[in-house]
Design a protein around this motif. Sequence first.
Motif, short mmCIF file in Angstrom:
data_model
loop_
_atom_site.label_atom_id
_atom_site.label_comp_id
_atom_site.label_asym_id
_atom_site.label_seq_id
_atom_site.Cartn_x
_atom_site.Cartn_y
_atom_site.Cartn_z
N VAL A 73 0.85 -1.21 0.00
CA VAL A 73 0.00 0.00 0.00
C VAL A 73 0.88 1.25 0.00
N ARG A 74 1.94 1.23 0.80
CA ARG A 74 2.84 2.40 0.87
C ARG A 74 3.51 2.65 -0.48
N GLU A 75 3.89 1.57 -1.14
CA GLU A 75 4.52 1.72 -2.46
C GLU A 75 3.54 2.36 -3.45
N ILE A 76 2.31 1.92 -3.40
CA ILE A 76 1.29 2.47 -4.31
C ILE A 76 1.03 3.94 -3.96
N GLN A 77 0.90 4.24 -2.68
CA GLN A 77 0.66 5.63 -2.26
C GLN A 77 1.80 6.53 -2.72
N ARG A 78 3.04 6.05 -2.56
CA ARG A 78 4.20 6.86 -2.98
C ARG A 78 4.16 7.13 -4.47
N SER A 79 3.88 6.09 -5.24
CA SER A 79 3.90 6.25 -6.70
C SER A 79 2.77 7.17 -7.18
N LEU A 80 1.70 7.24 -6.41
CA LEU A 80 0.56 8.09 -6.80
C LEU A 80 0.61 9.46 -6.14
N GLY A 81 1.55 9.65 -5.22
CA GLY A 81 1.63 10.94 -4.53
C GLY A 81 0.53 11.14 -3.49
N ILE A 82 -0.01 10.03 -2.96
CA ILE A 82 -1.04 10.13 -1.91
C ILE A 82 -0.34 10.22 -0.56
N THR A 83 -0.53 11.34 0.13
CA THR A 83 0.16 11.53 1.41
C THR A 83 -0.74 11.22 2.61
N ASP A 84 -2.05 11.27 2.41
CA ASP A 84 -2.96 10.92 3.51
C ASP A 84 -2.92 9.41 3.75
N PRO A 85 -2.76 8.99 5.00
CA PRO A 85 -2.74 7.54 5.26
C PRO A 85 -4.12 6.91 5.04
N LEU A 86 -4.09 5.59 4.85
CA LEU A 86 -5.33 4.84 4.57
C LEU A 86 -6.35 5.00 5.69
N ARG A 87 -5.87 5.14 6.93
CA ARG A 87 -6.80 5.19 8.07
C ARG A 87 -7.54 6.53 8.15
N ARG A 88 -7.12 7.54 7.39
CA ARG A 88 -7.88 8.79 7.33
C ARG A 88 -8.81 8.74 6.12
N ALA A 89 -10.03 9.25 6.29
CA ALA A 89 -11.03 9.13 5.23
C ALA A 89 -10.53 9.65 3.87
N PRO A 90 -9.86 10.83 3.83
CA PRO A 90 -9.39 11.31 2.51
C PRO A 90 -8.34 10.36 1.89
N GLY A 91 -7.52 9.74 2.74
CA GLY A 91 -6.52 8.80 2.24
C GLY A 91 -7.15 7.53 1.72
N TRP A 92 -8.16 7.05 2.42
CA TRP A 92 -8.90 5.85 2.01
C TRP A 92 -9.57 6.11 0.65
N GLN A 93 -10.22 7.25 0.55
CA GLN A 93 -10.95 7.55 -0.69
C GLN A 93 -10.00 7.81 -1.85
N ALA A 94 -8.86 8.45 -1.58
CA ALA A 94 -7.89 8.71 -2.66
C ALA A 94 -7.32 7.39 -3.19
N PHE A 95 -7.05 6.46 -2.28
CA PHE A 95 -6.52 5.14 -2.67
C PHE A 95 -7.55 4.41 -3.55
N LEU A 96 -8.81 4.43 -3.12
CA LEU A 96 -9.85 3.72 -3.87
C LEU A 96 -10.11 4.39 -5.22
N ASP A 97 -10.14 5.71 -5.24
CA ASP A 97 -10.35 6.43 -6.51
C ASP A 97 -9.24 6.08 -7.50
N ALA A 98 -8.00 6.03 -7.01
CA ALA A 98 -6.87 5.70 -7.88
C ALA A 98 -7.03 4.29 -8.45
N ALA A 99 -7.55 3.38 -7.63
CA ALA A 99 -7.78 2.01 -8.10
C ALA A 99 -8.84 1.99 -9.20
N VAL A 100 -9.89 2.78 -9.04
CA VAL A 100 -10.96 2.80 -10.03
C VAL A 100 -10.44 3.37 -11.36
#
Length: 252
Positions: free
Chosen positions: A223-250
Amino acid sequence: MVSRRALLLGAATVPLAGCSRLASTEPGPDWMPDRIGGCRTPDALTSFSTVGGAPLVYEVTGVAQSFRADPRFVELLDAWAADWVSLSGLGPLRRITTYGAFVDKCDSWHAAGRAFDFGVLEHDGGTVSCRYDQFGEDPAQLRRYWQLSASLAKWFTYTLTYRYNEQHHNHIHVDNGISGYDETGFAQRSRVQVMVVQGVVRHVFGLDAPFSGSYDGATRDAVREIQRSLGITDPLRRAPGWQAFLDAAVRG
Ligand SMILES: [Zn+2]
């Protein structure tokens, strides 16, 4: 006096071959009590025959028909559909097959009219199937399946995939028993949510992650590797981080 429940029972005619029973052991996220299990009566039910403008077809018969659900839950499904169409790049939805919404059975949010079972989604630009029992380990279908799972998990904390159990090999179940009408967040101890993360890591982003259902070191690293490559700085446990991760997947 005839009880409301008896009236509803008399009106319950839609057959449901999808999941009728959910495990009562799934822990809810910390911020909400575990409300899975037990019997419940819907606040209200409305009939609906489309989601996101696409006609609903009963997966078992192949026939277009209406289903029943809580009116606010139908609005939630429509809001999800608009988000999914805008991010997936698949174009407008043309047809959705389903195993149903409201069904009067205990131990499921279907009984509250706040659950829905997805079969196959047909868009102008392609098809996304939840029929793991039919497509098996086909990588392209798995990729789309997990993109859809990510989209659903953004709107419905309780998104059950084929990884959950064999009952879900032919559909994805969503309900808002945990998330209600609020935005969703991620709880590391939710086996259901971790399964979505691990499916996305493997089949959308192509990284190794176990399918353990527990948020272990390997999953965290991926997950950290994916977040780094996408520039997502919010962690998964915070709602904006969770949603950014899922949006990137979609978006894929
Ligand atoms: Zn279901």
